[in-house]
Scaffold this active site. Structure first.
Site, mmCIF file in Angstrom:
data_model
loop_
_atom_site.group_PDB
_atom_site.id
_atom_site.type_symbol
_atom_site.label_atom_id
_atom_site.label_comp_id
_atom_site.label_asym_id
_atom_site.label_seq_id
_atom_site.Cartn_x
_atom_site.Cartn_y
_atom_site.Cartn_z
ATOM 1 N N TYR A 71 10.807 -2.708 -9.198
ATOM 2 C CA TYR A 71 9.448 -2.493 -9.798
ATOM 3 C C TYR A 71 8.695 -1.825 -9.169
ATOM 4 C CZ TYR A 71 4.701 -3.929 -10.895
ATOM 5 O OH TYR A 71 3.578 -3.576 -11.195
ATOM 6 N N ASN A 84 1.395 0.391 5.627
ATOM 7 C CA ASN A 84 2.088 -0.337 4.153
ATOM 8 C C ASN A 84 2.942 -1.498 4.808
ATOM 9 O OD1 ASN A 84 4.531 0.566 1.992
ATOM 10 N ND2 ASN A 84 3.147 -0.974 1.815
ATOM 11 N N GLY A 85 2.711 -2.667 4.056
ATOM 12 C CA GLY A 85 3.470 -3.757 4.419
ATOM 13 C C GLY A 85 2.499 -4.965 5.039
ATOM 14 N N CYS A 133 0.756 -1.244 -0.070
ATOM 15 C CA CYS A 133 0.086 -0.112 0.184
ATOM 16 C C CYS A 133 0.943 1.223 0.107
ATOM 17 C CB CYS A 133 -0.862 0.059 1.280
ATOM 18 S SG CYS A 133 -2.140 -1.515 1.652
ATOM 19 N N ASP A 161 11.577 -5.908 -15.928
ATOM 20 C CA ASP A 161 12.362 -5.541 -14.550
ATOM 21 C C ASP A 161 12.390 -7.286 -13.679
ATOM 22 O OD1 ASP A 161 9.418 -5.129 -14.467
ATOM 23 O OD2 ASP A 161 9.691 -5.561 -12.304
ATOM 24 N N GLY A 209 -1.346 1.140 -4.793
ATOM 25 C CA GLY A 209 -2.551 0.827 -4.343
ATOM 26 C C GLY A 209 -3.795 1.020 -5.075
ATOM 27 N N CYS A 235 6.761 -13.657 -1.418
ATOM 28 C CA CYS A 235 7.148 -12.376 -0.360
ATOM 29 C C CYS A 235 5.858 -12.498 0.852
ATOM 30 C CB CYS A 235 6.959 -10.971 -1.224
ATOM 31 S SG CYS A 235 6.951 -9.616 -0.187
HETATM 32 P P1 AMP Z 1 4.189 -12.154 -14.542
HETATM 33 O O1 AMP Z 1 3.725 -11.684 -15.890
HETATM 34 O O2 AMP Z 1 3.299 -12.669 -13.715
HETATM 35 O O3 AMP Z 1 5.813 -12.713 -14.975
HETATM 36 O O4 AMP Z 1 4.907 -10.608 -13.942
HETATM 37 C C1 AMP Z 1 5.808 -9.966 -14.476
HETATM 38 C C2 AMP Z 1 5.331 -8.527 -14.939
HETATM 39 O O5 AMP Z 1 4.529 -7.894 -13.738
HETATM 40 C C3 AMP Z 1 6.508 -7.613 -15.199
HETATM 41 O O6 AMP Z 1 6.264 -6.751 -16.394
HETATM 42 C C4 AMP Z 1 6.690 -6.804 -13.921
HETATM 43 O O7 AMP Z 1 7.014 -5.438 -14.354
HETATM 44 C C5 AMP Z 1 5.101 -6.822 -13.370
HETATM 45 N N1 AMP Z 1 5.289 -7.286 -11.986
HETATM 46 C C6 AMP Z 1 6.379 -7.557 -11.273
HETATM 47 N N2 AMP Z 1 5.899 -7.746 -9.972
HETATM 48 C C7 AMP Z 1 4.560 -7.516 -9.885
HETATM 49 C C8 AMP Z 1 3.544 -7.465 -8.868
HETATM 50 N N3 AMP Z 1 3.852 -7.749 -7.545
HETATM 51 N N4 AMP Z 1 2.432 -7.074 -9.059
HETATM 52 C C9 AMP Z 1 2.172 -6.670 -10.412
HETATM 53 N N5 AMP Z 1 2.904 -6.654 -11.273
HETATM 54 C C10 AMP Z 1 4.113 -7.044 -11.062
#
Ligand code: AMP
Length: 469
Positions: free
Chosen positions: A248, A106-107, A5, A353, A32, A389
């Protein structure tokens, strides 16, 4: 319910703090999107408005106008688990014998189930399944016997996990960062007051100056006249900053713990080229998450042209969960399309990323190839994400994580890349200029700086020291 958040707290010399809080929430919207709330205090009583949706959907001008008082806190909600209901929107508010409390978090806390059970055995009731509500209970219970700062210290000793918090005790605005400093929190000076916020972009939007980050284990109390703040460093431990905030989650234009996030990503992009450079016609980011990385990569690779192979439709937010594979593929094409002249007949280095479930990279590589790219080499600005996480970022169970049980070669095959390379944990440490043991790397090393049931604990045998004020 566990949230990732954004939080804000504002104290003005004079005038209504709800309006700057509302603008600050806008600047933090990326943290969020499920819910938003503001609680203000006018010296006599609290006023609150919260609801489900984006800041623009939750607040009308009238709603903000009705939030009187020169103190306010705000919150944005993105639940990483649990129900999404109006009741679970922050800030949580409680009226107790020792005054009113409002708190936004947040957390994620990892030991609130056991604390909750103890309270329930004593006859306390809870209205949500939220870890934050347990924290509020604990704080209010401490306030019956101790002054504010000591109550916060006792609460911080009891709860375990990640928390950057803004809270109001009556009209006093307070910021709290957990002893490991896992999530960000910073202090800014305004023309007519002070602000505490998750990220410095919230200070920028108010025309303020970043004063500094709230230190890990520090409690900051804003002066009621809006002219300064008091600091209480209650814990002094080795920090465990979440590296994923830099990779990210945070906005690239935010400065966190002394580092501009954009610069960190660009440096990681340079490292990606130095470690895993590949000779292709173009280097293209996955928009928008890969952009700063791809910029750094292209700077380091003077013989590879930076060109955007993909464009994002900025009006598509999150699409509803689509039940069929065909519908999910349409969803990707709704969000992203190719720039054909940049990719047709070309070899492409595609930069993002991270790979979490692998959906994005698989579909984008397919899209690029269907539209004429000859080769797609994927380069990722973080290590493989191998475990969940527990501390506030939405990363699913091991079953859903692409890298939890696959080698890099296997992932390369699954996503259909011509080659795939990641950065290592040491590269991240170099890019951030931060020692590995000052970061939380739980999701990429499977070893956590917080003791989580059933997981490996990186700091077994270490003790945090409680420091004096
Ligand atoms: P995925 O499609 O599940 O492999 O997620 C990777 C993509 O979602 C990358 O383009 C990241 O920039 C983005 N991403 C990484 N972590 C998260 C997250 N916790 N929530 C939403 N998007 C994410």
């Amino acid at each position: 319910m566990k949230d990732r958040c954004g939080v804000v707290g504002v104290q003005l010399e004079d005038g209504d703090a709800a309006l700057p809080t509302y603008y600050a929430l806008y600047a933090l919207q990326h943290r969020g999107q499920e819910g938003a709330g503001i609680v203000s205090h006018d010296g006599f009583q609290q006023h609150e408005h919260k609801g489900l949706g984006l800041v623009s959907e939750v607040f009308s001008e009238d709603d903000v106008d009705l939030l009187a008082g020169d103190s306010a806190i705000g919150h944005l909600r993105y639940p990483t688990s649990g129900d999404i209901t109006e009741l679970s929107c922050h800030p949580y508010t409680v009226n107790s014998k020792r005054g009113s409390i409002a708190l936004g978090h947040n957390g994620t806390l990892v030991n609130t189930d056991e604390i909750r059970r103890e309270y329930e055995d004593e006859g306390h009731t809870f209205s949500t399944d939220s870890d934050t509500e347990v924290m509020v209970h604990e704080l209010v219970a401490n306030l019956l016997d101790y002054p504010l700062i000591q109550s916060i210290e006792r609460t911080m000793t009891r709860v375990r996990g990640a928390y950057s918090v803004t809270l109001m005790h009556d009209d006093k605005v307070v910021g709290v960062r957990d002893p490991l400093g896992i999530r960000p929190l910073c202090i800014g000076e305004l023309d007519d007051g002070y602000v505490i916020a998750s990220e410095s972009v919230a200070i920028d939007v108010l025309g303020g100056e970043l004063v500094r980050d709230v230190e890990p284990g520090e409690v900051v109390v804003l002066d009621e006249d809006g002219e300064g703040f008091e600091s209480h460093r209650l814990f002094d431990e080795r920090p465990a900053h979440c590296f994923f905030e830099y990779v990210y989650f945070s906005r690239p234009d935010s400065e966190i713990d002394g580092r501009l996030v954009y610069d960190v990503r660009r440096e990681l992009g340079r490292l990606l080229y130095q470690r895993h450079g590949v000779d292709t016609d173009i280097v293209s980011p996955v928009p928008d998450s890969g952009r700063a990385f791809a910029t750094g990569y292209a700077e380091a690779a003077d013989d590879v042209e930076y060109a955007e192979g993909l464009m994002k439709n900025r009006y598509v937010g999150r699409t509803f969960i689509m039940p069929t594979q065909e519908a999910r593929e349409t969803a990707v094409r709704l969000k992203l399309n190719t720039v054909k002249s940049n990719i047709e007949g070309k070899s492409v280095t595609l930069i993002d990323d991270s790979i979490v479930r692998g959906t994005t990279s698989t579909q984008l590589i397919q899209l690029l190839k269907e539209n004429g790219a000859e080769e797609v080499h994927m380069r990722i600005g973080s290590p493989p994400i191998v475990s969940p996480c527990y501390l506030g970022i939405d990363m699913p169970t091991r079953d859903e994580l692409m890298a939890s049980d696959r080698s890099v070669d296997d992932i390369e095959d699954v996503i259909g890349a011509d080659s795939l390379e990641y950065l290592s944990v040491e590269d991240i440490s170099d890019g951030l200029d931060m020692p590995v043991d000052h970061m939380c790397t739980g999701c990429v090393t499977d070893s956590y700086p917080v003791d989580v049931d059933g997981e490996s604990y990186a700091r077994e045998g270490e003790r945090g020291e409680a420091g004096a004020d």
